[in-house]
Design an enzyme around this catalytic site. Structure first.
Site, PDB file in Angstrom:
ATOM      1  CG  ASP A 172      -0.384  -0.031   2.522  1.00  0.00           C
ATOM      2  OD1 ASP A 172       0.864  -0.100   2.613  1.00  0.00           O
ATOM      3  OD2 ASP A 172      -1.133   0.017   3.518  1.00  0.00           O
ATOM      4  CE  LYS A 187       3.264  -5.733   3.877  1.00  0.00           C
ATOM      5  NZ  LYS A 187       2.870  -4.519   4.618  1.00  0.00           N
ATOM      6  CD  GLU A 215       0.553  -1.309   8.172  1.00  0.00           C
ATOM      7  OE1 GLU A 215       0.190  -0.501   9.050  1.00  0.00           O
ATOM      8  OE2 GLU A 215       1.002  -0.954   7.072  1.00  0.00           O
ATOM      9  CD  GLU A 253       7.751   0.127   7.464  1.00  0.00           C
ATOM     10  OE1 GLU A 253       6.728  -0.530   7.206  1.00  0.00           O
ATOM     11  OE2 GLU A 253       7.980   1.250   6.987  1.00  0.00           O
TER      12      GLU A 253
HETATM   13  O1  KIV Z   1       3.561  -1.051   1.603  1.00  0.00           O
HETATM   14  C1  KIV Z   1       4.759  -1.390   1.585  1.00  0.00           C
HETATM   15  O2  KIV Z   1       5.487  -1.147   0.617  1.00  0.00           O
HETATM   16  C2  KIV Z   1       5.288  -2.078   2.762  1.00  0.00           C
HETATM   17  C3  KIV Z   1       6.778  -2.254   2.838  1.00  0.00           C
HETATM   18  C4  KIV Z   1       7.388  -0.987   3.331  1.00  0.00           C
HETATM   19  C5  KIV Z   1       7.143  -3.407   3.685  1.00  0.00           C
HETATM   20  O3  KIV Z   1       4.559  -2.439   3.624  1.00  0.00           O
END
Ligand code: KIV
Length: 257
Positions: A45, A113, A115, A182
Site C-alpha cells: 500500500d 499482508k 499490519e 519494519e
Molecule cells: O507497503 C509497503 O510497501 C510495505 C513495505 C514498506 C514493507 O509495507
C-alpha cells in the site's frame, strides 16, 4: 521455471540464503524483478505514496489493491506475490475474509499482508482458519500512524524488545507464514529471526533477518516524497538522464516546414 512457494522460502531460511523482496505495482516492473531473481514481490500500500503521490498509505482502497495486484500478477508468473490489505479493509472478521478472498487466487496474490495489532488478532485467526495465507507486518505500522514524524526505531527499550518478541511468537503460533519487520532495532530483529521458524523479512531492521524488502521506487531513487532515513542504498536515478537527453534531442530536432 517453477513458481516460488512458501516451502521454497522456508528452505532458503533453513539454508541461510537471503530472501530478496521488493514492491511492485505494475506488470513491467514485476517482470524486471522476476528476471532479476527477486523471490517475493509485495504489492504494497506504499503505492499510496509513490504511485498516487499522497503523504501516506491511508487513502489506498481495496479497488486500488485489486487493480495493482492484477497488474503485477500479469507481469510475474514465478515470484511469490504478497498483497497488502489496505487500511480499514479488515475492521471486522467477515469484511476481512471477503476482502482477502478478492486479493488471493489464480492470477492474483499468494498471500495477504496485514499490519497486526492486538485488536486484529481474532481477525487474523479467522483468516487463517479460512485458508487465507497471512504475512504479518510488525514494528512500524504506517496504517496506524497519523504522521511520518512518528516514525522511529522500535525495540530499543527492554519493554519494546519483549513486546515485539512476544508478538512475533504469537503470530507464528497463530499460523502466519511470513513476517515483515519494519524499522525494528537490529538486535531485536536478530533475536526474532533466530527464534522463529517462519521467514523474517526486514526493512530498516538491520541486515541479519532472513531477507530484505525495499520499496522499489526507493531502490531506483524515484520516490515522489523522497526516500526514508534508514535508506543507505540511495542512488541518483538514471531515469533523469534518459529523460533530459530525450528532451534535449527533441528540442534540437529540425521541424518540417
Ligand atoms: O507497503 C509497503 O510497501 C510495505 C513495505 C514498506 C514493507 O509495507
Amino acid at each position: 521455471m517453477n513458481k516460488i512457494s512458501i516451502k521454497h522460502l522456508n528452505k532458503l531460511k533453513k539454508n541461510n540464503i537471503g530472501i530478496c523482496s521488493a514492491t511492485s505495482y505494475d506488470a513491467s516492473f514485476a517482470k524486471f524483478l522476476e528476471d532479476s531473481g527477486v523471490d517475493i514481490i509485495l504489492i504494497g500500500d506504499s503505492l499510496g505514496e509513490v504511485v498516487q503521490g499522497n503523504k501516506d498509505t491511508h487513502s489506498v482502497t481495496m479497488e486500488n489493491m485489486i487493480y495493482h495486484t492484477m497488474n503485477v500478477a500479469r507481469g510475474s508468473k514465478k515470484c511469490f506475490l504478497v498483497a497488502d490489505m489496505p487500511k480499514d479493509s479488515y475492521i471486522t472478521k467477515g469484511q476481512a475474509l471477503r476482502n482477502a478472498n478478492k486479493l488471493i487466487g489464480k492470477n492474483m496474490a499468494d498471500m495477504v499482508k496485514l499490519e497486526i495489532s492486538k485488536e486484529d488478532i481474532k481477525t487474523v485467526e479467522y483468516l487463517i482458519k479460512n485458508d487465507i495465507p497471512v504475512c504479518a507486518h510488525l514494528g512500524i505500522k504506517p496504517q496506524k500512524l497519523s504522521s511520518k514524524k512518528k516514525y522511529k526505531k522500535i525495540g530499543k527499550t527492554i519493554k519494546e524488545n519483549n513486546t515485539l518478541i512476544n508478538e512475533s511468537r504469537l503470530i507464528e503460533k497463530m499460523g502466519c507464514e511470513l513476517l515483515i519487520l519494519e524499522c525494528v532495532h537490529h538486535e531485536t530483529a536478530n533475536k526474532i529471526t533466530s527464534c522463529l521458524s517462519i521467514p523474517v523479512i526486514g526493512i530498516g531492521s538491520g541486515n541479519k533477518c532472513d531477507g530484505q524488502i525495499r520499496v522499489l521506487y526507493d531502490l531506483l531513487g524515484i520516490s515522489f516524497n523522497g526516500v526514508p532515513k534508514f535508506f543507505k542504498e540511495h542512488i541518483k536515478s538514471p531515469i533523469t538522464n534518459t529523460l533530459k537527453d530525450y528532451v534535449l534531442k527533441t528540442k534540437a530536432m529540425k521541424k518540417c516546414k
